[in-house]
Scaffold this motif. Structure first.
Motif, PDB file in Angstrom:
ATOM      1  N   LEU A  24       0.605  -0.715  -0.054  1.00 59.04           N
ATOM      2  CA  LEU A  24      -0.222   0.323  -0.394  1.00 59.04           C
ATOM      3  C   LEU A  24       0.742   1.289  -0.128  1.00 59.04           C
ATOM      4  O   LEU A  24       1.005   2.132  -0.897  1.00 59.04           O
ATOM      5  CB  LEU A  24      -0.784   0.016   1.260  1.00 59.04           C
ATOM      6  CG  LEU A  24      -1.974   1.199   1.130  1.00 59.04           C
ATOM      7  CD1 LEU A  24      -2.980   0.529   2.480  1.00 59.04           C
ATOM      8  CD2 LEU A  24      -1.906   2.359   1.598  1.00 59.04           C
ATOM      9  N   GLY A  25       1.898   1.074   0.758  1.00 57.74           N
ATOM     10  CA  GLY A  25       3.071   2.339   0.650  1.00 57.74           C
ATOM     11  C   GLY A  25       3.470   2.569  -0.516  1.00 57.74           C
ATOM     12  O   GLY A  25       3.622   3.696  -0.661  1.00 57.74           O
ATOM     13  N   ILE A  26       3.745   1.547  -1.626  1.00 56.70           N
ATOM     14  CA  ILE A  26       4.335   1.813  -2.235  1.00 56.70           C
ATOM     15  C   ILE A  26       3.522   2.492  -3.899  1.00 56.70           C
ATOM     16  O   ILE A  26       3.845   3.103  -4.877  1.00 56.70           O
ATOM     17  CB  ILE A  26       5.150   0.344  -2.732  1.00 56.70           C
ATOM     18  CG1 ILE A  26       6.376   0.254  -2.079  1.00 56.70           C
ATOM     19  CG2 ILE A  26       6.325   0.992  -4.084  1.00 56.70           C
ATOM     20  CD1 ILE A  26       7.675   0.745  -1.911  1.00 56.70           C
ATOM     21  N   SER A  27       2.091   1.920  -3.565  1.00 52.11           N
ATOM     22  CA  SER A  27       1.662   2.736  -4.206  1.00 52.11           C
ATOM     23  C   SER A  27       0.996   3.259  -3.715  1.00 52.11           C
ATOM     24  O   SER A  27       1.048   4.527  -5.336  1.00 52.11           O
ATOM     25  CB  SER A  27       0.367   1.271  -4.159  1.00 52.11           C
ATOM     26  OG  SER A  27      -0.132   0.385  -4.508  1.00 52.11           O
ATOM     27  N   ALA A  28       1.121   3.879  -2.915  1.00 52.48           N
ATOM     28  CA  ALA A  28       1.200   5.830  -2.463  1.00 52.48           C
ATOM     29  C   ALA A  28       1.685   6.636  -3.170  1.00 52.48           C
ATOM     30  O   ALA A  28       2.104   7.679  -3.618  1.00 52.48           O
ATOM     31  CB  ALA A  28       0.938   5.684  -1.009  1.00 52.48           C
ATOM     32  N   VAL A  29       3.342   5.749  -2.752  1.00 46.40           N
ATOM     33  CA  VAL A  29       4.220   7.094  -3.314  1.00 46.40           C
ATOM     34  C   VAL A  29       4.095   6.730  -4.967  1.00 46.40           C
ATOM     35  O   VAL A  29       4.567   8.122  -5.751  1.00 46.40           O
ATOM     36  CB  VAL A  29       6.027   6.233  -3.027  1.00 46.40           C
ATOM     37  CG1 VAL A  29       6.702   7.095  -3.264  1.00 46.40           C
ATOM     38  CG2 VAL A  29       5.910   6.638  -1.461  1.00 46.40           C
ATOM     39  N   SER A  30       3.897   5.379  -5.464  1.00 44.34           N
ATOM     40  CA  SER A  30       4.109   5.552  -6.879  1.00 44.34           C
ATOM     41  C   SER A  30       2.881   6.385  -7.550  1.00 44.34           C
ATOM     42  O   SER A  30       2.907   7.529  -8.805  1.00 44.34           O
ATOM     43  CB  SER A  30       3.304   4.265  -7.810  1.00 44.34           C
ATOM     44  OG  SER A  30       4.560   3.497  -7.039  1.00 44.34           O
TER      45      SER A  30
END
Length: 553
Positions: free
Chosen positions: A507-513
């Motif tokens: 979820l964190g990586i998706s948000a940063v992306s």
């Protein structure tokens, strides 16, 4: 950083009729034969990366080498990664056909050696040769797709070709388990006839144009970036050695892990310094000189991390929490695999239709945020409808970037950079796969160890600690009936907590992306096919208007 793409590729001044969708009439049959061959190669090379996971215990038991387990598992990945920039440069120097045929030949030869191996050294050698071939295949598939169609159309065909890898990821572990029980050698021997089909068809039908016809021949190898590759390849091997052995052969705090990682990072930096000044760079600095291309490379890396984390740990949920067999965990994984395939194709079609990649990227990672968030609520009593639906949602987040990131990268670059830009794209994508295993594995094992006191059985605690939980998951379906249900509930709770860390990471990586999409500019995608490496013998290179190109070929 420069924002103006070169004329003729990115934000060009297109005539009004160029804004209509491509029709591409009068496509020759060999065009479709090449596309089908590339799709088959994408499937086989991706399948071989995944199929061995469930067969490894059988293989190591048969040929020995439990002490070299890490390299039996990872020699393919390392070999397929380190040579990709070199392959891209060779595709420019020698043309597309020679490197493609050689790569497929390496893959076939490595498959034969791996299947016939009777000791661990021979097996690792076979897997390494396979990996060299697979790395070349990864790069050349995308390069050839770019040579066949203009930029705005590439998402569609990249989606069709590369989405077959998602199917391979789904059936790989299941097929590997089945063949492992029957005869594991056929995991490799089956590659020979399967790869033989595209090998022959590409030999016969892939007649591509070559740039600079007046300077053909092996003398052009003087343009290879020898020094750059001498710096890059050992540095990357050192870095990957630290990443794949850390926490397994040696603790992460060991100098045996820290030293190769430091050497690898410093060597990588030295490589890019060299690339900035050398006359014939394999990874030119200009590939990252505009924010759109640089951001799309970052999104490629993050999407690969997400896809790999799902591919490795979603089956753990099915096996350890739902107590499914390896076979049924593969079946349960199909919604993600099929959803990724369909999303990649739809993303490519939408990109071709509307020519806008930023909304597609933003939408994909928004779905990723929602999908990974929903995965955090999965438990042992979750209904099948829930985990099927959640997989379909998150599949959009990993599927759409498959077909839309490379066109975004090329939007700000010249068409002459296709090979080097695609090689960098393929390398970053493959390198993301490694991080997609490494970081989630660190999180998973650490949380397993921290929560082991919740399990009342000392024997189960011993089997789960220090990285044992991943392989133990495949045994749960056979052991659950012999252990008290209350104890299995404790084990389930530990697995759920550890997997939730992976889903929050995703979820964190998706948000940063999602935020990184804002760095991209909405450059116009070229509707003209301006390449010196298209299909040879075509009387007309059609644009989106169906007219001949400026060369009149």
């Amino acid at each position: 950083m420069s924002e103006e793409p070169p004329i003729g590729n990115g934000a060009t001044s297109a005539s009004p009729d160029q804004n209509s969708p491509t029709k591409f009439e009068n496509r020759q049959p060999r065009f479709w034969i090449i596309i089908a061959s590339l799709a088959l190669l994408a499937f086989v090379s991706a399948l071989d990366a995944m199929i061995i996971t469930t067969a490894l215990p059988t293989i190591t038991k048969d040929i020995g080498g439990s002490a070299q387990y890490v390299w039996i598992a990872n020699s393919f990945v390392v070999a397929s990664t380190v040579l990709q920039p070199l392959v891209g440069q060779l595709a420019d120097i020698l043309g597309r056909k020679i490197p493609t045929v050689i790569s497929v030949a390496f893959f076939i030869i490595g498959s034969g050696i791996g299947g016939g191996a009777h000791n661990v050294g021979m097996f690792i050698a076979g897997r390494s040769i396979q990996g060299v071939g697979a790395g070349g295949i990864y790069v050349l598939i995308d390069i050839i797709c770019c040579d066949l169609v203009p930029l705005r159309e590439r998402g569609k065909y990249l989606g069709i070709v590369n989405s077959t890898a998602a199917v391979a990821a789904a059936i790989g572990p299941v097929l590997g388990g089945a063949l492992g029980r029957a005869n594991w050698r056929w995991i490799f021997w089956l590659n020979i006839p399967v790869c033989g089909v595209p090998f022959v068809t590409l030999l016969l039908f892939m007649k591509m144009k070559s740039a600079n016809r007046q300077n053909q021949g092996w003398s052009r190898l003087s343009r290879v970036d020898y020094i750059g590759n001498i710096i890059f390849i050992p540095s990357l091997i050192a870095l990957m050695f630290g990443l794949v052995t850390g926490g397994i052969e040696f603790p992460w705090s060991s100098w045996r892990i820290i030293l190769p990682i430091v050497i690898g990072v410093l060597g990588w930096i030295a490589f890019h310094v060299w690339e900035h000044f050398t006359a014939y760079p394999s990874v030119p600095s200009r590939l990252f000189s505009n924010r759109t291309s640089a951001a799309a490379y970052v999104l490629t890396f993050f999407a690969s991390v997400l896809a790999t984390a799902l591919g490795y740990f979603l089956p753990i949920y099915f096996q350890a929490v739902l107590r499914a067999t390896v076979f049924y965990s593969g079946v349960y994984y199909l919604p993600l695999a099929i959803g990724t395939l369909v999303s990649a194709v739809i993303g490519g079609v939408l990109l071709s239709q509307f020519g806008a990649y930023r909304p597609l990227h933003a939408g994909a990672f928004a779905f990723g945020i929602i999908g990974f968030g929903l995965l955090t609520i999965l438990r042992g009593n979750s209904h099948a409808v829930a985990w099927v639906f959640f997989q379909l949602i998150v599949s959009v987040g990993v599927g759409v970037p498959v077909s839309t990131c490379l066109p975004a990268i090329m939007a700000g670059l010249s068409e002459s950079d296709v090979a080097s830009a695609t090689a960098a794209f393929s390398f970053i994508k493959t390198f993301g796969y490694i991080w997609g295993v490494t970081i989630p594995s660190i999180l998973f094992n650490a949380i397993i160890n921290n929560n082991l006191p919740l399990i009342s059985s000392s024997s189960l605690r011993d089997q789960l600690q220090n990285g044992g939980a991943y392989s133990f998951a495949s045994q749960v379906s056979g052991l659950a009936g012999s252990v008290d249900e209350a104890v299995w509930s404790e084990v389930e709770q530990v697995y759920v907590r550890s997997l939730n860390a992976i889903w929050w990471f995703g979820l964190g990586i998706s948000a940063v992306s999602f935020l990184a999409v804002g760095i991209e500019r909405g450059l116009e995608l070229s509707t003209e096919l301006n390449t010196e490496f298209g299909l040879d013998g075509d009387k007309m290179e059609t644009s989106m208007t169906g007219r001949p190109n400026e060369k009149g070929e």
